[in-house]
Design an enzyme around this catalytic site. Structure first.
Site, mmCIF file in Angstrom:
data_model
loop_
_atom_site.group_PDB
_atom_site.id
_atom_site.type_symbol
_atom_site.label_atom_id
_atom_site.label_comp_id
_atom_site.label_asym_id
_atom_site.label_seq_id
_atom_site.Cartn_x
_atom_site.Cartn_y
_atom_site.Cartn_z
ATOM 1 N N THR A 1 3.577 19.907 30.898
ATOM 2 C CA THR A 1 2.932 20.250 29.624
ATOM 3 C C THR A 1 2.621 19.021 28.784
ATOM 4 O O THR A 1 1.899 19.117 27.788
ATOM 5 C CB THR A 1 3.839 21.187 28.805
ATOM 6 O OG1 THR A 1 5.098 20.531 28.540
ATOM 7 C CG2 THR A 1 4.096 22.482 29.565
ATOM 8 N N CYS B 1 11.155 17.311 24.298
ATOM 9 C CA CYS B 1 11.898 18.225 23.426
ATOM 10 C C CYS B 1 13.330 17.746 23.213
ATOM 11 O O CYS B 1 13.850 16.913 23.957
ATOM 12 C CB CYS B 1 11.960 19.628 24.045
ATOM 13 S SG CYS B 1 10.374 20.367 24.430
ATOM 14 N N CYS C 1 16.048 22.728 22.379
ATOM 15 C CA CYS C 1 14.768 23.391 22.096
ATOM 16 C C CYS C 1 14.823 24.859 22.544
ATOM 17 O O CYS C 1 15.201 25.158 23.684
ATOM 18 C CB CYS C 1 13.622 22.678 22.812
ATOM 19 S SG CYS C 1 11.994 23.405 22.443
ATOM 20 N N ARG D 1 11.215 28.341 26.349
ATOM 21 C CA ARG D 1 11.628 28.747 27.688
ATOM 22 C C ARG D 1 11.841 27.525 28.581
ATOM 23 O O ARG D 1 11.082 26.558 28.523
ATOM 24 C CB ARG D 1 10.562 29.659 28.305
ATOM 25 C CG ARG D 1 10.939 30.252 29.653
ATOM 26 C CD ARG D 1 9.891 31.251 30.096
ATOM 27 N NE ARG D 1 10.225 31.836 31.379
ATOM 28 C CZ ARG D 1 9.514 32.781 31.983
ATOM 29 N NH1 ARG D 1 8.406 33.240 31.391
ATOM 30 N NH2 ARG D 1 9.893 33.276 33.143
ATOM 31 N N ARG E 1 4.073 13.743 24.171
ATOM 32 C CA ARG E 1 4.019 13.948 22.720
ATOM 33 C C ARG E 1 5.151 14.880 22.301
ATOM 34 O O ARG E 1 5.669 15.663 23.101
ATOM 35 C CB ARG E 1 2.665 14.553 22.311
ATOM 36 C CG ARG E 1 2.406 15.939 22.869
ATOM 37 C CD ARG E 1 1.005 16.433 22.522
ATOM 38 N NE ARG E 1 0.789 17.806 22.957
ATOM 39 C CZ ARG E 1 0.513 18.191 24.182
ATOM 40 N NH1 ARG E 1 0.390 17.280 25.141
ATOM 41 N NH2 ARG E 1 0.349 19.467 24.473
ATOM 42 N N CYS F 1 7.332 17.853 20.836
ATOM 43 C CA CYS F 1 7.232 19.313 20.737
ATOM 44 C C CYS F 1 7.152 19.710 19.261
ATOM 45 O O CYS F 1 7.947 19.257 18.436
ATOM 46 C CB CYS F 1 8.458 19.945 21.396
ATOM 47 S SG CYS F 1 8.606 21.732 21.162
ATOM 48 N N CYS G 1 10.507 22.083 18.183
ATOM 49 C CA CYS G 1 11.846 21.559 17.886
ATOM 50 C C CYS G 1 11.828 20.193 17.199
ATOM 51 O O CYS G 1 12.881 19.690 16.813
ATOM 52 C CB CYS G 1 12.683 21.487 19.165
ATOM 53 S SG CYS G 1 12.076 20.282 20.390
#
Length: 345
Positions: A34, A38, A42, A45, A67, A69, A72
């Site tokens: 993605t 995180c 976090c 899922r 980058r 999240c 969180c």
């Protein structure tokens, strides 16, 4: 924030699965499918393990092209986190402080600060201070400091306060800790089961390790200074009972003696696991509720991951609230089979 210099990536993955808030700020989880990174806690899922890499800092993750999240915010620190970190620093610097003193330091009311600290750390400020003192005793003893000096240096007013406060939790006496467990005999055997090879190890007090797919090398890593001895016939009856408990999970095994080591919080979690009826499961939140703190699910997950006695301390009975089997130290297939056998019984 918890120190993680000795953690492996497998341990970081288990922390991320448990969403353990105590490790926020210690490392970040990069999800390359993605393109984001995180906090360990976090709430999103869990990603697939093959897509995950771990980074020491947000800057390291961003240097790898990821980058932050937005859910969180791993690159920022909330006011509440800053207050908890300030309180932890004060406890570490000055030893135990009263709840009122910590609340004054952070600007919160004592009741609100108590809830905030416990939600973040998994322990109350008083329990954290006790655990810190116990850890300092262990560290001092392992460097050769005398037992009495180690107790006073850690902040205990007398040796009796240490023994009263840690009775049943350390699993070793202070003298044992001074030598790193050296001289303690652990009797072990690898047994064949329908779930694969199983390592069983016991002291004279009871079973101290039960794991799958491990052998003498892994046992020595857990108990580096103990005297490891291949079990003789004097342990046959005990080990046969353990084998029955594994092949017939859900059978009554409460009579099998255990010799476990852990903090007060870990031992409470393990006792809660043993109260879950065979054939039933609980979520981490439900297990935390059994301990009287429904918001401590992340800390509960971490304590479950530290369990070295599979099946007899049935951490396999805890599953994600979102469904599925969830993670397990010895693989989800073994966990699923244990649950299946219990439910069939």
């Amino acid at each position: 924030m918890t120190q993680t210099t000795t953690l492996t990536d497998d341990e970081r993955w288990q922390i991320a699965l448990a969403k353990d808030r105590r490790y926020d700020g210690a490392f970040v989880t990069g999800v390359h499918s993605t393109g984001i990174y995180c906090r360990p806690s976090c709430p999103a899922r869990a990603p697939l393990r093959r897509n995950v890499r771990f980074y020491a800092t947000p800057a390291d993750a961003e240097g790898a092209g990821l980058r932050a999240c937005k859910r969180c915010s791993p690159n920022t620190q909330s006011a509440e986190e800053a207050c908890v970190l300030a309180a932890i620093a004060a406890i570490r610097a000055d030893g135990a402080k009263t709840l009122d003193q910590l609340a004054d330091l952070t600007g919160y009311s004592p009741t609100h600060f108590q809830r905030l600290f416990k939600r973040t750390v998994g322990l109350s400020p008083a329990a954290f201070a006790r655990a810190l003192r116990e850890e300092r005793v262990r560290e001092a003893l392992e460097t050769g400091t005398s037992v009495t000096d180690a107790l006073y240096q850690a902040g205990y007013s007398s040796p009796s306060r240490f023994y009263d406060g840690t009775k049943g939790r350390l699993g070793m006496t202070a003298s044992d800790w001074q030598s790193g467990g050296e001289g303690r005999q652990i009797h072990w055997r690898v047994m064949q089961t329908t779930l694969g090879p199983m390592l069983v190890a016991a002291t004279g007090k009871g079973v101290c390790c039960l794991s799958f797919g491990e052998g003498e090398a892994e046992l020595r890593a857990r108990f580096p200074k103990a005297d490891l001895v291949e079990a003789d016939d004097s342990f046959a009856a005990l080990f046969d009972e353990v084998l029955t408990a594994v092949e017939q999970p859900g059978s009554d095994n409460a009579h099998i003696p255990l010799d476990v080591r852990g903090t007060a919080f870990q031992q409470a979690c393990w006792e809660a696991l043993r109260r879950i009826p065979a054939g039933e499961t609980r979520s981490y939140g439900e297990q935390a509720a059994m301990l009287g703190n429904p918001k401590a699910s992340r800390a509960v997950g971490s304590a479950n991951g530290a369990n070295a006695i599979a099946v007899l301390i049935p951490c396999h009975r805890v599953v994600p609230a979102s469904g599925g089997v969830g993670g397990y130290a010895y693989g989800p297939e073994i966990k699923a089979e244990l649950l299946k056998r219990e439910q069939q019984r």
